[in-house]
Design a protein around this motif. Structure first.
Motif, short mmCIF file in Angstrom:
data_model
loop_
_atom_site.label_atom_id
_atom_site.label_comp_id
_atom_site.label_asym_id
_atom_site.label_seq_id
_atom_site.Cartn_x
_atom_site.Cartn_y
_atom_site.Cartn_z
N ALA A 1 95.12 11.14 53.19
CA ALA A 1 94.56 10.87 54.52
C ALA A 1 95.05 11.88 55.56
O ALA A 1 94.28 12.40 56.37
CB ALA A 1 94.90 9.45 54.95
N GLY B 1 95.75 15.15 56.90
CA GLY B 1 95.40 16.53 56.57
C GLY B 1 95.02 17.28 57.82
O GLY B 1 95.43 16.92 58.93
N LEU B 2 94.22 18.31 57.63
CA LEU B 2 93.84 19.14 58.78
C LEU B 2 93.17 18.29 59.86
O LEU B 2 93.31 18.56 61.05
CB LEU B 2 92.92 20.26 58.32
N GLY B 3 92.45 17.24 59.44
CA GLY B 3 91.79 16.36 60.40
C GLY B 3 92.75 15.78 61.42
O GLY B 3 92.44 15.67 62.60
N TYR C 1 87.49 23.34 52.68
CA TYR C 1 88.89 23.01 53.03
C TYR C 1 89.83 24.09 52.46
O TYR C 1 90.82 24.45 53.10
CB TYR C 1 89.20 21.66 52.40
N PHE D 1 86.61 10.75 58.39
CA PHE D 1 87.12 11.97 57.75
C PHE D 1 88.62 11.84 57.56
O PHE D 1 89.15 12.13 56.50
CB PHE D 1 86.79 13.19 58.61
N SER D 2 89.29 11.37 58.62
CA SER D 2 90.74 11.32 58.57
C SER D 2 91.24 10.38 57.48
O SER D 2 92.26 10.63 56.85
CB SER D 2 91.28 10.91 59.93
N SER E 1 89.80 9.87 54.69
CA SER E 1 89.26 10.35 53.39
C SER E 1 88.23 9.39 52.80
O SER E 1 88.17 9.22 51.59
CB SER E 1 90.38 10.52 52.36
N1 PHE Z 1 91.62 13.07 55.28
C1 PHE Z 1 91.67 14.49 55.13
C2 PHE Z 1 92.07 15.12 56.47
O1 PHE Z 1 92.29 14.46 57.44
C3 PHE Z 1 90.38 15.08 54.65
C4 PHE Z 1 89.79 14.43 53.43
C5 PHE Z 1 88.45 14.07 53.43
C6 PHE Z 1 90.55 14.24 52.26
C7 PHE Z 1 87.88 13.50 52.30
C8 PHE Z 1 89.98 13.67 51.13
C9 PHE Z 1 88.64 13.31 51.15
O2 PHE Z 1 92.16 16.31 56.58
#
Ligand code: PHE
Length: 450
Positions: A22, A24-26, A108, A225-226, A228
């Motif tokens: 969860a 990550g870059l987001g 990504y 997105f955040s 996942s």
């Molecule tokens: N949650 C991750 C982020 O915040 C992005 C992500 C999306 C990971 C979908 C897995 C699946 O950057």
């Protein structure tokens, strides 16, 4: 399915892996700037509410289906269907999910590669490799390909090692390191001149800005997105979780930690921008809003580090290590989604499947890097703006309508005695059947119109 299917060794292993996915870059470039330019503390509050009212129920749908089926997303959705139609549709949704996860990974890896380049640049400088440092700092095709390849190589290597020795082991090593670097950086940045103005913009709530429905809807997209959601990563992690653990509690923990780390990231990023402004760096774009996204990470912050002498070199190393770690624990979960499908449906060996799928995804990255202009934005919106919410909707429908209420309840009771009397069971089934699908449709409709 093989009887020696792997599992996480403990609930902490699961938790760190799921939070690793969860966070990550987001969290680092999406959330903080959205918050700062959209009402500060008020946005943070609204996001927290949305994350719990909408993203958490969808996350629970994935965990329940995954642990019930004990299988990858394609087999799981096919398996819970009771009619030929719902089985076929389930299979199709699963395939759409892993294709989406793969496409997300393809862009990504490019962005994460840039993080590696920006980490390597000050490192090479410290090692007196000046021409290497200069090359890494220059935005060139060859550099972008090389750093994306390094990132993809690391991702493949970890996934090839398996659930416990790869995903769990590396999440358990990297996530505490991520937190330590993040906290260290926050303390340093908050002590710099200008930081308090940033803290003020970030935290002081301006509730007037929250009345715009478009804003709430975009906050929801950010939450999806955040966390996942939708692409089968949490479903597959849930399928590796022991039947002894409580799904609703672990789901709450993942949501809280993801939101908490996004919030904490804002305590670093926004004050850092104002420190940069204090050093003469432009932090507002032409339209008067705070600079966000790639320009924030690759221009504003590096100019700040560049103006801080030796301390700047250390800061820059720490910051880009932080970003690389955050990206890596997310990318392994993206790769695991398609890899688990291949292993469980074709009996190909894990290491081979990781290499084959990872290489295919890297081929897409190469295509994107070579045609950045039309392709990059197109794939980002296709996957995150449209596919993720649509898939989230489908997963809610499978957990809420296709699976029998009793099957769902039984799965939730394993590891959580008395769940049928909890507030969770009073609210969630209704939510996942009606509220989540309706709100997701609203968001997608909105972004189609926009
Ligand atoms: N949650 C991750 C982020 O915040 C992005 C992500 C999306 C990971 C979908 C897995 C699946 O950057």
């Amino acid at each position: 399915m093989s009887d020696k299917r792997e599992q996480f060794s403990s609930k902490f292993g699961f938790l760190l892996a799921a939070v690793g996915s969860a966070v990550g870059l987001g969290n680092f470039w999406g959330f903080p700037t959205q918050a700062a330019s959209n009402g500060g503390g008020a946005f943070v509050l609204a996001y927290l509410v949305l994350a719990f009212l909408l993203a958490y129920p969808a996350l629970m749908a994935e965990l329940v289906i995954g642990r019930y089926a004990r299988a990858n997303v394609v087999t799981a959705l096919e398996g819970v269907g009771q009619t030929v139609f719902s089985r076929r549709l389930g299979k199709a949704v699963g395939i759409y999910g892993v294709l989406t996860a793969s496409l997300i990974l393809s862009f990504y890896a490019i962005v994460s590669g840039w993080m590696i380049a920006h980490f390597g640049q000050p490192l090479a400088q410290v090692l007196s490799l000046h021409s290497v440092s200069h090359w890494l700092g220059q935005d060139g095709l060859l550099r972008n390909l090389l750093v994306a390849l390094i990132f993809m190589g690391l991702t493949i290597w970890i996934v090839a090692r398996g659930v416990q020795a790869g995903i769990e082991a590396w999440s358990t090593r990297l996530m505490p390191l991520l937190l330590a670097i993040l906290l260290g950086l926050i303390i340093y940045v908050l002590l710099q001149p200008g930081a308090m103005a940033g803290l003020h913009t970030y935290l002081v709530p301006d509730f007037d800005q929250l009345t715009d429905p478009a804003l709430l809807l975009s906050a929801m997209g950010q939450a999806f997105f955040s966390l996942s959601l939708g692409v089968g990563t949490l479903l597959i992690y849930g399928s590796y979780l022991s039947k002894k653990e409580s799904l609703p509690r672990l789901g709450v923990a993942v949501t809280l930690l993801d939101v908490g780390i996004a919030f904490t990231a804002g305590l670093l990023i926004i004050p850092a921008m104002y420190v940069a402004q204090h050093h003469g760096v432009m932090i507002y774009g032409d339209d008067g809003s705070l600079i966000a996204g790639p320009r924030l990470i690759f221009q504003v912050l590096p100019s700040l580090f560049g103006s801080m002498g030796v301390a700047g070199v250390g800061l820059s190393l720490a910051f880009f290590a932080l970003m690389t770690i955050a990206a890596l624990t997310s990318s392994i979960s993206m790769l695991e989604a398609p890899v688990s499908v291949i292993i469980e449906r074709t009996r190909m060996q894990r290491s081979r499947a990781a290499l084959v799928v990872g290489t295919a995804i890297f081929a897409i990255s190469v295509l994107i890097v070579s045609n950045m202009n039309p392709l990059f934005d197109f794939i980002v919106s296709l996957t995150t703006k449209y596919s993720q919410p649509i898939l989230g909707l489908a997963l809610c429908v499978y957990a809420g309508w296709v699976m029998h209420r009793n099957q769902v309840l039984k799965e939730l009771q394993t590891g959580h005695l008395g769940v049928e009397h909890s507030l969770f069971w009073k609210v969630w089934p209704f939510y996942v059947r009606f509220i989540c699908p309706a709100l997701i449709l609203l968001t997608v409709g909105q972004s189609l119109r926009g």
